[in-house]
Enzyme design. Structure first.
Site, PDB file in Angstrom:
ATOM      1  N   GLN A  20      -8.132  11.711   8.322  1.00  0.00           N
ATOM      2  CA  GLN A  20      -9.398  12.400   8.570  1.00  0.00           C
ATOM      3  C   GLN A  20     -10.417  12.152   7.455  1.00  0.00           C
ATOM      4  OE1 GLN A  20      -6.422  13.808   8.221  1.00  0.00           O
ATOM      5  NE2 GLN A  20      -6.481  15.664   6.964  1.00  0.00           N
ATOM      6  N   SER A  62       4.457   1.589  -4.259  1.00  0.00           N
ATOM      7  CA  SER A  62       4.320   1.001  -5.595  1.00  0.00           C
ATOM      8  C   SER A  62       5.562   0.173  -5.954  1.00  0.00           C
ATOM      9  CB  SER A  62       4.122   2.135  -6.604  1.00  0.00           C
ATOM     10  OG  SER A  62       3.763   1.620  -7.853  1.00  0.00           O
ATOM     11  N   GLN A  87       9.179   3.346 -12.589  1.00  0.00           N
ATOM     12  CA  GLN A  87       8.758   2.931 -11.261  1.00  0.00           C
ATOM     13  C   GLN A  87       9.509   3.702 -10.188  1.00  0.00           C
ATOM     14  OE1 GLN A  87       6.218   0.980 -10.542  1.00  0.00           O
ATOM     15  NE2 GLN A  87       6.591   1.620  -8.438  1.00  0.00           N
ATOM     16  N   HIS A 106       8.410   7.177  -8.810  1.00  0.00           N
ATOM     17  CA  HIS A 106       7.187   7.346  -8.010  1.00  0.00           C
ATOM     18  C   HIS A 106       7.479   7.916  -6.636  1.00  0.00           C
ATOM     19  CE1 HIS A 106       3.498   6.217  -9.918  1.00  0.00           C
ATOM     20  NE2 HIS A 106       4.045   5.177 -10.493  1.00  0.00           N
ATOM     21  N   GLU A 162       3.155  -5.968  -7.797  1.00  0.00           N
ATOM     22  CA  GLU A 162       2.029  -5.138  -8.222  1.00  0.00           C
ATOM     23  C   GLU A 162       2.021  -5.043  -9.758  1.00  0.00           C
ATOM     24  OE1 GLU A 162       2.590  -1.054  -7.274  1.00  0.00           O
ATOM     25  OE2 GLU A 162       0.489  -0.499  -7.561  1.00  0.00           O
ATOM     26  N   HIS A 163       3.158  -4.667 -10.327  1.00  0.00           N
ATOM     27  CA  HIS A 163       3.308  -4.611 -11.791  1.00  0.00           C
ATOM     28  C   HIS A 163       4.370  -5.621 -12.206  1.00  0.00           C
ATOM     29  CE1 HIS A 163       2.332  -0.414 -10.488  1.00  0.00           C
ATOM     30  NE2 HIS A 163       1.411  -0.536 -11.432  1.00  0.00           N
ATOM     31  N   ASP A 165      -0.736   2.445 -16.531  1.00  0.00           N
ATOM     32  CA  ASP A 165      -0.943   3.512 -15.546  1.00  0.00           C
ATOM     33  C   ASP A 165      -1.964   4.531 -16.042  1.00  0.00           C
ATOM     34  OD1 ASP A 165       0.848   2.473 -13.760  1.00  0.00           O
ATOM     35  OD2 ASP A 165       2.542   3.664 -14.455  1.00  0.00           O
ATOM     36  N   GLU A 219     -27.829 -32.275  11.423  1.00  0.00           N
ATOM     37  CA  GLU A 219     -27.262 -31.119  12.118  1.00  0.00           C
ATOM     38  C   GLU A 219     -28.099 -30.742  13.347  1.00  0.00           C
ATOM     39  OE1 GLU A 219     -24.622 -28.844   8.690  1.00  0.00           O
ATOM     40  OE2 GLU A 219     -26.401 -27.829   9.438  1.00  0.00           O
ATOM     41  N   HIS A 228     -35.459 -26.342  10.481  1.00  0.00           N
ATOM     42  CA  HIS A 228     -34.995 -26.287   9.092  1.00  0.00           C
ATOM     43  C   HIS A 228     -35.639 -27.417   8.291  1.00  0.00           C
ATOM     44  CE1 HIS A 228     -31.977 -23.525  10.593  1.00  0.00           C
ATOM     45  NE2 HIS A 228     -31.458 -23.376   9.396  1.00  0.00           N
TER      46      HIS A 228
END
Lengths: 430, 430
Positions: free
Chosen positions: A186, A233, A255, A258, A322-323, A356, A410, A415
């Site tokens: 939402q 993660s 890690q 998480h 990611e890390h 982090d 072209e 142009h």
């Protein structure tokens, strides 16, 4: 924990496989919520905040009084820590501001790019088990440096209808214009269409669970820009004999805590490194408040021993973590060969947790292999580059024959004429 | 042509409205073609190339012999023009290569970004009424500079199953690895899943019609990165008394000849500028080979007179034109206030067509208002930034209390421990 010693290349794909989320299943609920929010505005946002978060929110917009209370509520040491982290993050992201380079590509032909902040951006800060005020810093600081004019933050409220004071404090010091008490699909729908309380924005940035990711992907179909898709993660630690088992174990656990779906991969150069690290992990695990989460995540952890350097590099790039922690004696040999990663931590003094929170780099990073195509959040996430060109009479004369020839080939004669008519100088001044 | 003199602000939205494409209608055919290409590979690609383009293609991959023939076939002058344009585009895009700045955010805390090219990229070059070899330059040159390792180009074949020689010549000199004879939804699907002839890529870049755009948006749901959504090409010219009616008219027509859905907006500072420009447009229109296309596009053209400078700026930023020509005496007053535009052309010597071909700037630009959130294609389109950090013992000690405090406040004790365990130095060396 799954262990593989010098696995065959054909096994890599299976070993490095991430759990798949079925986005298709979510698409129906996402489109329904988008339709309702588009039609009913705040009313629909409140309905789904009740439905998903079990909270009834009277005012979606956090009032100034609540922010003031939050600022007074935070203890001094935490305030100071957040302010210091803010300073480092600011230094790093300000340094990313590109200078305007006016380039003379041909004599008299001047071209350059100028950066502009995206005027209206939506920041998404996840709720859940930890109040991630650090994410507020990571999103709002670069947005402010980029020059975004309207910065709106959505975050799911607590069960009592408030927002965590540290999140409000971070938002206040980083210049967030509005904090909104809603999250999930939402929130992204509200950013897309705008409601009575929530302004429509041009880009939504920030991490989130699978619902938020599905909503961000759907929002793109409605013209919204996003930073990147997100997944759980993940961390890959590369360790050799120079690494310290207790450090590696602590990183793997940071890690793992998480979430139960966190991905943890430990890539070792020698088999003899396996046991000391495993032992350290199991020992440190005992003292963790989030032990049960970490334990579940560790069940899916992979420990790989790969003795060949080039194969290690290939695995690093194939996984695209990611890390990525390089706890090795010769990181300078690795760094130029790393093609795919979100953020890289070099040596025994650089745990993931510094990035982090406070080293200055951003922690909103591409997961799920998206590091192959996406950067983490940086200044550029909140900017556009506009190109400019200005030609002198000489400049236009120099490139006119090129433009004329190419336009003709072209089949675009108007142009061509836009150049010819200028060069021929037979003009009517208005 | 629609004319409005100093319109009320409430009318702007209506006046600046672009025609809407109903993407919903396309979603069924797009998902069907994706499914089939994912399942049947080349066979499905050929089927839909037959279906949409009415061509049977035996080999999807353009053979080296066809490329060699094309290179020999192009006339010398055109070759030279393309090579000169390539040089300018290279100069401009090479200048975008960021330097690596190693930043010491706190004493002993070093952070930096390094750019890496996206390993595999798919370039899309539209077919249709004009063979857009210039688009090959605009996509392949930055991809090559970025260091992309595999560059694959898809373009719809001609009715005789060949690809326009100028497209092949441009692809050859820009280092495109493979040219594939297919376009439309099936090309984007092939890039997404890979087929026998067409490699899977991590990002698809390039302009396209509404089918291609719908396919790119859909591909994102399957994990593909894209440059930006595309819509019909568009131009806004801002003209004052210093502008030259014949030049403005030529620019408006060069946009109008692109397609019947091209958007043309002429924003004037004074009413008296209207008639000379309209007269020039009608007069120049007569000689154009693509007159009927331009004429149809012009029916939707808007001529706005807005005397107030600030309102003009607001309209410029609200419309967010793909191409913006500032044919005014004081462009330096406009430039810093322009927030949303793809590419800007300054002064009477800078027609849009120089940027379309040879000034050096890119011509793949955000249309349909997407300039509010997206840059045009540039070097960054083909790159990722990886962040790195390396801390000295002193650096870690400096920020350890910040990280510990913040991790604790977020309830992430393993994050805290990854720092504490290092600072306390009670370590087991493996």
């Amino acid at each position: 924990m799954k262990i593989a010693i010098n696995p065959q290349k054909t096994q890599w794909r299976e070993i490095l496989k991430r759990p798949q989320v079925n986005q298709q299943q979510l698409s129906e609920i996402v489109s329904q919520i988008f339709d309702e929010v588009g039609r009913d505005g705040d009313k629909a946002v409140k309905k789904y905040t009740h439905f998903f978060d079990r909270v009834d929110v009277e005012d979606l917009l956090v009032a100034q009084a609540e922010i003031d209370r939050a600022v007074n509520q935070i203890d001094g040491e935490l305030k100071e820590a957040i302010l210091k982290a803010k300073e480092n993050i600011e230094i790093f992201h300000k340094a990313q501001m590109p200078e305007v380079k006016r380039i003379e590509t041909s004599p008299g032909v001047y071209c350059w790019q100028e950066m502009r902040g995206i005027e209206k951006v939506g920041l998404y800060v996840p709720g859940g088990s930890a109040p991630l005020f650090s994410t507020v810093l990571m999103l709002a600081i670069p947005a402010r440096i980029a020059g975004c004019e309207e910065i709106v933050l959505c975050t799911p409220p607590n069960k009592d209808g408030t927002v965590n004071p540290a999140i409000l404090f971070a938002a206040a010091i980083c210049g967030v214009d509005k904090v909104i008490k809603t999250g999930g699909i939402q929130a992204v729908a509200a950013f897309t269409y705008g409601t009575e309380s929530i302004p429509q924005v041009y880009k939504v940035v920030g991490p989130g669970n699978q619902y938020v990711t599905a909503a961000k992907l759907y929002a793109q179909l409605k013209g919204m820009a996003i930073d990147m898709p997100a997944g759980p993660s993940e961390l890959m630690v590369v360790a050799d004999e120079s690494s310290i088992a207790d450090f590696v174990a602590a990183d793997l656990l940071s890690q793992a805590e998480h979430g139960t779906d966190s991905q943890v991969i430990c890539l070792l150069t020698k088999e003899k490194l396996l046991n000391p690290i495993k032992t350290a992990v199991l020992s440190q695990l005992e003292d963790l408040p989030r032990k049960s989460i970490a334990q579940e995540a560790l069940e899916n952890a992979r420990f790989l021993v790969v003795e060949d350097f080039h194969q290690r590099i290939e695995i690093i790039n194939e996984y695209a973590a990611e890390h990525l922690i390089l706890a090795v004696k010769d990181p300078e040999v690795y760094v130029p060969k790393i093609k795919n990663a979100g953020s890289v931590f070099i040596g025994n003094n650089s745990p993931e947790s510094v990035g982090d929170y406070a080293s200055g780099t951003n922690h909103t990073l591409p997961t799920n292999g998206f590091a192959k195509a996406y950067s983490g959040v940086n200044l550029n996430t909140f900017c556009k580059q506009i190109t400019f060109q200005e030609l002198s009479t000489e400049g236009l004369e120099n490139i006119a024959p090129i433009v004329e020839k190419m336009a003709e080939a072209e089949g675009l004669y108007a142009h061509k004429k836009a150049v010819s008519i200028r060069v021929s100088q037979k003009v009517t001044v208005i």
